[in-house]
Design an enzyme around this catalytic site. Structure first.
Site, PDB file in Angstrom:
ATOM      1  N   ARG A  36      57.844   2.073 -23.399  1.00 18.66           N
ATOM      2  CA  ARG A  36      57.157   2.521 -22.158  1.00 18.66           C
ATOM      3  C   ARG A  36      57.684   2.974 -20.856  1.00 18.66           C
ATOM      4  NH1 ARG A  36      52.266  -2.216 -22.636  1.00 18.66           N
ATOM      5  NH2 ARG A  36      50.803  -0.763 -23.839  1.00 18.66           N
ATOM      6  N   LYS A 219      38.146  -6.171 -36.724  1.00 20.46           N
ATOM      7  CA  LYS A 219      36.716  -6.323 -36.728  1.00 20.46           C
ATOM      8  C   LYS A 219      35.756  -5.148 -36.331  1.00 20.46           C
ATOM      9  CE  LYS A 219      37.100 -10.974 -35.313  1.00 20.46           C
ATOM     10  NZ  LYS A 219      36.689 -11.878 -34.255  1.00 20.46           N
ATOM     11  N   GLY A 375      47.319   0.234 -30.446  1.00 18.88           N
ATOM     12  CA  GLY A 375      47.585  -1.004 -31.055  1.00 18.88           C
ATOM     13  C   GLY A 375      48.469  -0.839 -32.426  1.00 18.88           C
ATOM     14  N   GLY A 398      44.027  -0.419 -25.513  1.00 20.19           N
ATOM     15  CA  GLY A 398      42.990  -0.351 -24.645  1.00 20.19           C
ATOM     16  C   GLY A 398      42.265   0.827 -24.392  1.00 20.19           C
TER      17      GLY A 398
HETATM   18  P1  AMP Z   1      42.740  -4.387 -34.773  1.00 24.89           P
HETATM   19  O1  AMP Z   1      43.615  -5.182 -33.443  1.00 24.89           O
HETATM   20  O2  AMP Z   1      41.521  -4.514 -34.838  1.00 24.89           O
HETATM   21  O3  AMP Z   1      43.292  -2.865 -35.013  1.00 24.89           O
HETATM   22  O4  AMP Z   1      43.273  -5.095 -36.089  1.00 24.89           O
HETATM   23  C1  AMP Z   1      44.711  -5.234 -36.484  1.00 24.89           C
HETATM   24  C2  AMP Z   1      44.651  -6.307 -37.517  1.00 24.89           C
HETATM   25  O5  AMP Z   1      43.915  -6.210 -38.600  1.00 24.89           O
HETATM   26  C3  AMP Z   1      46.049  -6.510 -38.035  1.00 24.89           C
HETATM   27  O6  AMP Z   1      46.457  -7.603 -37.577  1.00 24.89           O
HETATM   28  C4  AMP Z   1      45.721  -6.636 -39.445  1.00 24.89           C
HETATM   29  O7  AMP Z   1      46.510  -7.555 -39.991  1.00 24.89           O
HETATM   30  C5  AMP Z   1      44.193  -6.988 -39.542  1.00 24.89           C
HETATM   31  N1  AMP Z   1      43.868  -6.499 -40.859  1.00 24.89           N
HETATM   32  C6  AMP Z   1      43.876  -5.390 -41.405  1.00 24.89           C
HETATM   33  N2  AMP Z   1      43.169  -5.372 -42.720  1.00 24.89           N
HETATM   34  C7  AMP Z   1      42.764  -6.698 -42.769  1.00 24.89           C
HETATM   35  C8  AMP Z   1      42.102  -7.289 -43.907  1.00 24.89           C
HETATM   36  N3  AMP Z   1      41.748  -6.669 -44.977  1.00 24.89           N
HETATM   37  N4  AMP Z   1      41.804  -8.711 -43.721  1.00 24.89           N
HETATM   38  C9  AMP Z   1      42.148  -9.271 -42.679  1.00 24.89           C
HETATM   39  N5  AMP Z   1      42.909  -8.712 -41.495  1.00 24.89           N
HETATM   40  C10 AMP Z   1      43.061  -7.490 -41.565  1.00 24.89           C
END
Ligand code: AMP
Length: 417
Positions: A36, A219, A375, A398
């Site tokens: 950054r 999620k 992210g 974000g």
């Molecule tokens: P996000 O912050 O929503 O982009 O999520 C990133 C996170 O999603 C990472 O820490 C990954 O380990 C998790 N992730 C990706 N695929 C899976 C999965 N199949 N089951 C659980 N966590 C997951």
């Protein structure tokens, strides 16, 4: 009126520049990743080269009061090294009048953490848990009132304002938005901000078809608005990672103990219906690497994604999914990627995410425009050594998500407005 750094005459002027120096520090307060800081350098250097002085302001972490752990003095040395001039330090961002006034062309001053003051975010602090609604309202009004003075003070240090802090552009804070009002004819984006805004426009506004978005991560709930916007803009929508299982369940698939959100099944169905109606190819995983435990050393096997046995959970995309997605990626002209397609932090479940990074690099070599936004996918491409093999890697988590939701960010509106 919005100005542009390249046309602006900085000779003898002081520019107050909001940057995002919210860098990770270890327990010895050493910077563990200075990306950054480095990404803000072109803007800061340009002002100095053009005969101006810079007053640099940022937040670091989430202090709720003055707290030496979050002091920007920890990073003065690195900022000086990167900028190539010794950077002075003001240990209170509201008491830097004399230092700012004494700045000469070519000099730089870094202000202490803006978030030592509640006024930066404009949110009351220290309210009792059981505070009544009245008390909350009064505290909010009080901080909003003193926010004006806070911002006015920062503005008083300078002749012009530059916002180069994409990481906080989705926040309507004192230094990211409100301050712009004091510089109606002398406000502009820094190069990093400009680059980030253009990168999003290159996909969502001016993207050449076919456009593909790959959305992964944990999620659906955290990226629902992203999916709702993208499904109206892209030709192919690949949904992978943990969030994919909610969609697979919504289609009637068996997902074992995979991560999912039952309450979001109606939303997933709605997105699938919109995709169908608009002729968007919504592509889910067809084969999954499952594990009998959420651990790198768990037992694993490959199964069809819609037939995950009880007691097993989806951890990564299987080769058949990756082959299908690779074909889509390589036949696209514009690609946006946000979120890993597996639990990439565990080496045994990082293959899918690595493959996506490789495919994006190949598509970029073949002439596609590729944006890695936000992210964990940024961490993944950087960690895997692909950051300079794609068209653009965003610095904002974000902020990038909100930009691809199609929202105008307050930090962007403040400069344009
Ligand atoms: P996000 O912050 O929503 O982009 O999520 C990133 C996170 O999603 C990472 O820490 C990954 O380990 C998790 N992730 C990706 N695929 C899976 C999965 N199949 N089951 C659980 N966590 C997951």
């Amino acid at each position: 009126m919005q100005q542009f750094i390249d046309n602006y005459d900085f000779t003898g002027k002081k520019a107050i520049v909001r940057v995002d120096f919210n860098v990770p520090l270890n327990e010895n307060f050493e910077i563990t990743d200075d990306t950054r800081i480095r990404r803000a350098m072109p803007t800061l250097k340009k002002v100095l080269e053009k005969g101006g002085a810079v007053i640099i302001m940022s937040h670091l972490g989430r202090p709720k009061k003055v707290d030496p752990k979050f002091s920007l003095k920890h990073i003065v040395g690195r900022v000086s090294e990167c900028l190539g001039v010794p950077v002075q330090f003001a240990d209170d961002c509201q008491k830097a009048d004399a230092q700012a006034a004494a700045l000469k062309p070519g000099e730089a001053l870094l202000l202490e953490n803006l978030r030592y003051y509640a006024e930066e975010e404009g949110k009351p602090r220290g309210l009792a848990e059981d505070a009544s609604d009245e008390e909350k309202k009064a505290a909010k009004a009080a901080v909003k009132a003193s926010q004006k003075e806070f911002v006015k003070k920062l503005a008083s240090y300078a002749d012009c304002y530059i916002n180069d802090a994409f990481g906080t552009a989705h926040r309507a804070h004192g230094s990211t938005a409100l301050i712009a009002d004091y510089f109606p004819n002398d406000k502009m984006f820094g190069y990093l901000m400009e680059g980030e805004i253009k990168a999003v426009d290159n996909v969502l506004k001016n993207g050449q078809h076919p456009i593909t978005a790959i959305i992964g991560g944990s999620k659906v709930s955290s990226k629902l608005a992203v999916l709702e916007n993208l499904v109206t803009k892209v030709d192919n929508l690949i949904i992978g990672g943990g969030m994919g299982y909610t969609f697979i369940k919504a289609e009637g698939g068996k997902i074992g103990t995979s991560l999912h959100e039952d309450e979001l099944i109606p939303d997933a169905q709605k997105i699938m219906a919109i995709a169908k109606e608009r002729g968007v190819n919504l592509s889910l995983s067809v084969e999954t690497l499952v594990a009998n435990d959420f651990s790198n050393d768990a037992e694993t096997k490959l199964v069809p994604s819609h037939e995950i046995p009880d007691g097993w959970e989806g951890m990564d995309a299987g080769p058949k999914s990756l082959e299908k997605w690779r074909e889509i990626i390589l036949s696209s002209k514009t690609i946006l990627w946000n979120g890993p397609v597996g639990v990439f932090e565990m080496p045994n479940f990082a293959k899918g995410t690595l493959q996506i990074a490789e495919d994006l690099a190949e598509a970029t070599r073949n002439g596609a425009y590729t944006l890695v936004g936000g992210g964990d996918s940024v961490a993944a491409v950087t960690q895997m050594g692909y950051a300079d093999k794609v068209s653009y890697v965003s610095t904002g988590g974000g902020a990038m998500l909100e930009a691809i939701e199609g929202k105008e960010l307050p930090g962007v509106a403040a400069i344009r407005g």
